[in-house]
Design an enzyme around this catalytic site. Structure first.
Site, PDB file in Angstrom:
ATOM      1  N   LYS A   1       2.155   2.008  -5.089  1.00 53.67           N
ATOM      2  CA  LYS A   1       2.752   1.632  -6.207  1.00 53.67           C
ATOM      3  C   LYS A   1       1.928   1.826  -7.494  1.00 53.67           C
ATOM      4  O   LYS A   1       2.465   2.068  -8.585  1.00 53.67           O
ATOM      5  CB  LYS A   1       3.015  -0.088  -6.110  1.00 53.67           C
ATOM      6  CG  LYS A   1       3.944  -0.422  -5.117  1.00 53.67           C
ATOM      7  CD  LYS A   1       4.210  -1.896  -5.060  1.00 53.67           C
ATOM      8  CE  LYS A   1       2.978  -2.678  -4.598  1.00 53.67           C
ATOM      9  NZ  LYS A   1       2.743  -2.447  -3.052  1.00 53.67           N
TER      10      LYS A   1
ATOM     11  N   GLN B   1       2.513  -6.082  -3.218  1.00 52.67           N
ATOM     12  CA  GLN B   1       2.636  -6.310  -1.783  1.00 52.67           C
ATOM     13  C   GLN B   1       3.882  -5.561  -1.444  1.00 52.67           C
ATOM     14  O   GLN B   1       4.523  -4.554  -2.505  1.00 52.67           O
ATOM     15  CB  GLN B   1       2.607  -7.625  -1.198  1.00 52.67           C
ATOM     16  CG  GLN B   1       1.546  -8.186  -1.299  1.00 52.67           C
ATOM     17  CD  GLN B   1       1.302  -9.655  -1.968  1.00 52.67           C
ATOM     18  OE1 GLN B   1       2.280 -10.030  -2.653  1.00 52.67           O
ATOM     19  NE2 GLN B   1       0.091 -10.192  -2.156  1.00 52.67           N
TER      20      GLN B   1
ATOM     21  N   GLY C   1      -4.792  -5.482  -6.401  1.00 51.62           N
ATOM     22  CA  GLY C   1      -5.787  -4.311  -6.118  1.00 51.62           C
ATOM     23  C   GLY C   1      -5.178  -2.982  -6.557  1.00 51.62           C
ATOM     24  O   GLY C   1      -5.206  -2.072  -5.756  1.00 51.62           O
ATOM     25  N   HIS C   2      -4.857  -2.837  -7.948  1.00 49.56           N
ATOM     26  CA  HIS C   2      -4.559  -1.266  -8.250  1.00 49.56           C
ATOM     27  C   HIS C   2      -5.885  -0.893  -8.992  1.00 49.56           C
ATOM     28  O   HIS C   2      -6.643  -1.486  -9.633  1.00 49.56           O
ATOM     29  CB  HIS C   2      -3.450  -1.670  -9.484  1.00 49.56           C
ATOM     30  CG  HIS C   2      -2.154  -1.930  -8.934  1.00 49.56           C
ATOM     31  ND1 HIS C   2      -1.657  -1.484  -7.852  1.00 49.56           N
ATOM     32  CD2 HIS C   2      -1.291  -2.786  -9.714  1.00 49.56           C
ATOM     33  CE1 HIS C   2      -0.429  -1.861  -7.795  1.00 49.56           C
ATOM     34  NE2 HIS C   2      -0.162  -2.717  -8.816  1.00 49.56           N
TER      35      HIS C   2
ATOM     36  N   ASP D   1       0.798  -1.214  -0.053  1.00 52.16           N
ATOM     37  CA  ASP D   1       0.065  -0.011   0.099  1.00 52.16           C
ATOM     38  C   ASP D   1       0.726   1.251   0.088  1.00 52.16           C
ATOM     39  O   ASP D   1       0.551   2.446   0.511  1.00 52.16           O
ATOM     40  CB  ASP D   1      -1.121   0.139   1.181  1.00 52.16           C
ATOM     41  CG  ASP D   1      -1.741  -1.376   1.370  1.00 52.16           C
ATOM     42  OD1 ASP D   1      -2.303  -1.756   0.354  1.00 52.16           O
ATOM     43  OD2 ASP D   1      -1.641  -1.812   2.430  1.00 52.16           O
TER      44      ASP D   1
HETATM   45  P1  GDP Z   1      -0.376  -0.068  -3.669  1.00 50.83           P
HETATM   46  O1  GDP Z   1      -1.069  -0.954  -3.171  1.00 50.83           O
HETATM   47  O2  GDP Z   1       1.058   0.246  -3.072  1.00 50.83           O
HETATM   48  O3  GDP Z   1      -0.529   0.090  -5.285  1.00 50.83           O
HETATM   49  O4  GDP Z   1      -0.889   1.533  -3.184  1.00 50.83           O
HETATM   50  P2  GDP Z   1      -2.267   2.108  -3.816  1.00 50.83           P
HETATM   51  O5  GDP Z   1      -1.942   2.257  -5.162  1.00 50.83           O
HETATM   52  O6  GDP Z   1      -3.473   1.484  -3.419  1.00 50.83           O
HETATM   53  O7  GDP Z   1      -2.124   3.553  -3.127  1.00 50.83           O
HETATM   54  C1  GDP Z   1      -2.693   3.844  -2.151  1.00 50.83           C
HETATM   55  C2  GDP Z   1      -3.406   5.103  -2.474  1.00 50.83           C
HETATM   56  O8  GDP Z   1      -2.620   6.256  -2.247  1.00 50.83           O
HETATM   57  C3  GDP Z   1      -4.036   5.449  -3.549  1.00 50.83           C
HETATM   58  O9  GDP Z   1      -5.553   5.793  -3.143  1.00 50.83           O
HETATM   59  C4  GDP Z   1      -3.371   6.535  -4.349  1.00 50.83           C
HETATM   60  O10 GDP Z   1      -4.306   7.339  -5.056  1.00 50.83           O
HETATM   61  C5  GDP Z   1      -2.723   7.382  -3.031  1.00 50.83           C
HETATM   62  N1  GDP Z   1      -1.726   7.994  -3.347  1.00 50.83           N
HETATM   63  C6  GDP Z   1      -0.564   7.493  -3.961  1.00 50.83           C
HETATM   64  N2  GDP Z   1       0.399   8.393  -4.008  1.00 50.83           N
HETATM   65  C7  GDP Z   1      -0.135   9.386  -3.152  1.00 50.83           C
HETATM   66  C8  GDP Z   1       0.542  10.672  -2.849  1.00 50.83           C
HETATM   67  O11 GDP Z   1       1.613  11.004  -3.248  1.00 50.83           O
HETATM   68  N3  GDP Z   1      -0.287  11.688  -1.998  1.00 50.83           N
HETATM   69  C9  GDP Z   1      -1.641  11.197  -1.711  1.00 50.83           C
HETATM   70  N4  GDP Z   1      -2.079  11.915  -0.976  1.00 50.83           N
HETATM   71  N5  GDP Z   1      -2.163   9.996  -1.987  1.00 50.83           N
HETATM   72  C10 GDP Z   1      -1.344   9.268  -2.900  1.00 50.83           C
END
Ligand code: GDP
Length: 430
Positions: free
Chosen positions: A16, A224, A40-41, A13
């Site tokens: 990515k 992950q 879950g992207h 989370d």
């Molecule tokens: P992953 O599981 O690593 O792919 O994480 P996610 O893609 O689910 O990202 C988590 C959330 O953080 C998503 O809702 C993104 O839109 C949000 N997000 C990503 N980068 C940033 C950022 O720089 N700032 C903020 N505020 N939100 C972000």
């Protein structure tokens, strides 16, 4: 030509999705190398929202080859559903732009059932699995009784594999109070699904070797995070695959020399889902604030994520174990408005200062954070696109993170929007 691996450098989370999307635009081939349909992207492209959990992020863009490597465990029924859903949104998916490694192990319905039966068993500590059968499918792969994509092409092979699989699973199921598997029914559903999967089956190692020779850019998309790695994570509260960057090579069938740049995705603070040790966890107003500002709720379950200060000990370690070339620091904007910020720089374990996460679970649980305090900033960093847009205290924070983790920042993300990114080093640059 540069090939880039993207891995989470904390507990997942880290954001990515946005970074992979940003990079996939610049890549020719996007390959997944571990995990299952639990990634879950959510991708937002030209106002359209696409939800992916198994297919590589490149699939929604035209002119890219998406690859599911042998390091992934594949639920063929989920594959078909995800493909159909995306096709319904106008995405073109065919054997031209999607390839699945022939030696990929399958997730079967019995794996999900086993996952759920185990998590429901009384008196056994929960691992917090997603219940999708990913762990049990990896067990069968290592146990040499998995059914693989290539097996689907031959009925006699399927029957042989099923017999070997059921000898193991029926014994297990008896112990858990589950009915034995209906052999004929399992063979029938495999026969039925085979024609939907086989057209995508390829010797992916060969396809990617040729792509490399042709000078194509490959983006390896990890799922992950490093602290969920089955060997180097907070075992047993981990996933069932290697999530470290080295897995990108074996998970598709290329050697480590195919990897030119490892981009570790790092959130500017720490979160973790479910059980397990978490030294820098905050159970106070600051933790609450991080969770609310960062929207730290599970995308599928809605479960609240545990939040804490940035733990430099962990990230220094994961940058080492994944050989990270540079990090993408995400969600810096979530830290806006804190008077002071803390960074965990070492642990105290039984009265001694240590600078790494010990392996033994009881020691991990006893690690107390040693913090360094930094000034916060009152200005907004949200949407910043250059260093000049950042307050001095925020730059200081980023520089201190780099120093402590012994790894440079290659990208900085300041909002969920793809263009709200500060690029320091282009991972794809030769
Ligand atoms: P992953 O599981 O690593 O792919 O994480 P996610 O893609 O689910 O990202 C988590 C959330 O953080 C998503 O809702 C993104 O839109 C949000 N997000 C990503 N980068 C940033 C950022 O720089 N700032 C903020 N505020 N939100 C972000």
């Amino acid at each position: 030509m540069a090939n880039v691996v993207v891995v989470g450098a904390q507990w997942g989370d880290e954001g990515k999705g946005k970074i992979v999307d940003w990079l996939s635009e610049r890549a020719d081939v996007i390959a997944r190398f571990q995990g299952g349909h639990n990634a879950g992207h959510t991708l937002v492209i030209d106002g359209n929202v696409y939800k992916l959990s198994l297919l590589p992020s490149g699939i929604v863009r035209g002119g890219k080859l998406s690859v599911i490597g042998n390091g992934v465990v594949l639920d063929p029924w989920h594959l078909v559903t995800e493909i159909e859903k995306l096709r319904g949104q106008g995405v073109d998916i065919s054997p031209e732009n999607l390839m699945i490694a022939e030696n990929t192990s399958l997730i079967l319905p019995l794996h999900g059932e086993l996952d759920r039966a185990r998590e429901g068993a009384v008196g056994v500590a929960k691992i917090g699995t997603t219940g999708r059968g990913i762990g049990p499918a990896y067990e069968d792969k290592v146990g040499r009784r998995a059914i693989r994509v290539a097996d689907l092409a031959d009925e006699a092979t399927v029957e042989l594999r099923v017999d070997r699989l059921l000898a193991h699973h029926d014994a297990l199921r008896r112990g858990l109070g589950l009915e034995p598997i209906d052999r004929a029914a399992l063979i029938a559903v495999l026969k039925e699904i085979a024609p939907s999967v086989l057209p995508y089956a390829q010797p992916v190692w060969k396809v990617l070797t040729d792509a490399r020779r042709a000078g194509k850019r490959i983006l390896f998309e990890g799922a992950q995070g490093a602290l969920l790695d089955v060997d180097f994570g907070t075992y047993p509260f981990v996933t069932s695959s290697n999530t470290l960057a080295g897995q990108a090579a074996t998970g598709v069938g290329l050697g480590p020399t195919a990897i030119d740049f490892v981009l570790g995705i790092v959130k500017a603070y720490t979160t973790r889902v479910g059980e397990g040790p978490f030294a820098a966890e905050l159970n106070d107003e600051d933790g609450q604030r991080l969770g609310e500002r960062g929207h730290e709720f599970g995308t599928v379950t809605g479960r609240k994520r545990r939040c804490g200060w940035f733990d430099a000990v962990l990230v220094r370690q994961t940058c080492a174990t994944s050989g990270v070339s540079g990090i993408a620091l995400t969600k810096l904007d979530v830290l806006d408005g804190f008077k002071t910020l803390k960074i965990c720089v070492a642990y105290e374990l039984d009265g001694k200062r240590i600078d790494f996460l010990p392996t033994a679970a009881d020691q991990q649980a006893r690690c107390k954070p040693i913090y360094e305090e930094l000034d916060g900033w009152s200005e907004s960093t949200e949407g910043a696109r250059s260093w000049a847009d950042l307050p001095a205290a925020a730059i200081k924070y980023v520089r201190r993170v780099e120093e402590l983790i012994q790894c440079p920042v290659a990208m900085l993300s300041t909002s969920p929007e793809r263009d709200d990114t500060i690029l320091v080093t282009d991972p794809f640059a030769d």
